[in-house]
Scaffold this active site. Structure first.
Site, PDB file in Angstrom:
ATOM      1  CG  ASP A  40      -0.354  -0.034   2.522  1.00 22.26           C
ATOM      2  OD1 ASP A  40       0.890  -0.111   2.605  1.00 22.26           O
ATOM      3  OD2 ASP A  40      -1.100   0.026   3.527  1.00 22.26           O
ATOM      4  CB  SER A  41       4.582   1.706  -0.203  1.00 21.06           C
ATOM      5  OG  SER A  41       4.762   0.542  -0.981  1.00 21.06           O
ATOM      6  CG  ASP A  79       0.113  -4.067   1.995  1.00 23.02           C
ATOM      7  OD1 ASP A  79      -0.167  -4.712   3.023  1.00 23.02           O
ATOM      8  OD2 ASP A  79       0.909  -3.113   1.979  1.00 23.02           O
ATOM      9  CE  LYS A 109       2.902  -5.665   3.809  1.00 21.46           C
ATOM     10  NZ  LYS A 109       2.433  -4.600   4.726  1.00 21.46           N
ATOM     11  CD  GLU A 111       0.664  -1.614   7.811  1.00 22.18           C
ATOM     12  OE1 GLU A 111       0.413  -0.752   8.685  1.00 22.18           O
ATOM     13  OE2 GLU A 111       1.181  -1.338   6.715  1.00 22.18           O
ATOM     14  CD  GLU A 178       8.089  -0.267   7.455  1.00 17.83           C
ATOM     15  OE1 GLU A 178       7.134  -0.972   7.081  1.00 17.83           O
ATOM     16  OE2 GLU A 178       8.296   0.885   7.010  1.00 17.83           O
TER      17      GLU A 178
HETATM   18  O1  KIV Z   1       3.499  -1.110   1.608  1.00 10.69           O
HETATM   19  C1  KIV Z   1       4.672  -1.538   1.552  1.00 10.69           C
HETATM   20  O2  KIV Z   1       5.406  -1.315   0.581  1.00 10.69           O
HETATM   21  C2  KIV Z   1       5.157  -2.306   2.699  1.00 10.69           C
HETATM   22  C3  KIV Z   1       6.619  -2.648   2.724  1.00 10.69           C
HETATM   23  C4  KIV Z   1       7.387  -1.448   3.108  1.00 10.69           C
HETATM   24  C5  KIV Z   1       6.896  -3.800   3.606  1.00 10.69           C
HETATM   25  O3  KIV Z   1       4.418  -2.624   3.569  1.00 10.69           O
END
Ligand code: KIV
Length: 278
Positions: A40-41, A79, A109, A111, A178
């Site tokens: 989600d970056s 994500d 994924k 969090e 992280e």
């Molecule tokens: O969203 C993302 O790119 C991440 C990575 C930094 C692990 O969660």
């Protein structure tokens, strides 16, 4: 997933990187990475949001599908964005299923520890492998005091390790850790059995992940301490577009070799045809 456990067992580092579109998926696969995360970056690196919080499930699914179309071998991790899994186990399973059905993800994924542990357990029970993400969790960075290293006191470090263990017990296949001190990762590695991927977590994790736009030098926002730039694509792209603009303005582009011609005699025939019409 068996491959990851085998790599951990053999002490062979696992390479993970993010990707957000089809061309970058092709590049990272060809470069030989083991896993690709459509993080989600993307909210910040490709969609221009100020944080990861605003990105929606539909936006993430569109990017994830593009990456899926570009990947054959590496595992694809989707994500789940902020607000798409926290409310209930049912919401979490429904969102995870969309990432598998509509975007072909191999794992999803989520969090944090806390209530996320229950969500992880529910998603795993529905048959979808889960990656847990602990330490600095950007979706809730405000509650953590901003984008800063976590686990820097003994108590805070123990809390990160507890989250990791709870996610492992919930059935997670993998952990991302992280922005925690290397000493914390070392303690964590002594306690967890599943593979651990670090980002700003020192060298002891089973593998590393970086955001593609950070490592390629595409993103021009502030970079975290752990980012290493392996290329400067932003400067190369800027120079390329500036050269194009200069050549267009100078009448240098397009040159004859960049255009099409008519077969012998057709231009003359066209002129006659147009003259006859007027
Ligand atoms: O969203 C993302 O790119 C991440 C990575 C930094 C692990 O969660």
């Amino acid at each position: 997933m068996g491959d990851l456990a085998a790599k951990k067992e053999a002490g062979e580092p696992i390479v993970m990187v993010t990707a957000y579109d089809h061309p970058s998926a092709r590049i990272v696969e060809q470069a030989g990475v083991d896993m690709v995360l459509v993080g989600d970056s993307a909210a910040m690196t490709v969609l221009g949001y100020p944080s990861t919080v605003p990105v929606t499930v539909d936006e993430m699914l569109m990017l994830t599908r593009a990456v899926r179309r570009g990947l054959a071998r590496p595992l694809l991790v989707g994500d789940l964005p902020f607000g798409s899994y926290e409310a209930s186990d049912e919401t979490a399973v429904a969102t995870a299923q969309r990432f598998v059905k509509e975007a072909g993800c191999d794992l999803v994924k989520i969090e944090r520890g806390g209530t996320t542990v229950d969500r992880a357990r529910a998603i795993v029970a529905s048959g979808i492998p889960v990656v847990g993400h602990v330490g600095l969790t950007p979706q809730t960075a405000t509650a953590l005091g901003g984008y800063r290293a976590q686990g820097r006191t003994a108590e805070a470090a123990a809390a990160v390790i507890d989250d990791a263990l709870a996610l492992q017990d919930a059935g997670c296949s993998l952990l991302v850790v992280e922005a925690v001190p290397a000493e914390v990762t070392a303690e964590l590695m002594r306690r967890v059995r599943i593979p651990v991927i670090g980002i700003g977590a020192g060298p002891e994790a089973d593998g590393q992940v970086l955001v593609l736009h950070d490592l390629l030098g595409v993103y021009d926002g502030p970079a975290a301490k752990f980012v290493k730039r392996y290329a400067d694509l932003r400067s190369a792209a800027l120079a390329g577009v500036a050269d194009y603009a200069r050549e267009v303005r100078a009448g240098e582009y397009p040159a004859p070799e960049h255009g099409y011609g008519m077969p012998e005699g057709e231009a003359a025939r066209l002129r006659e045809l147009l003259a006859a019409r007027s």
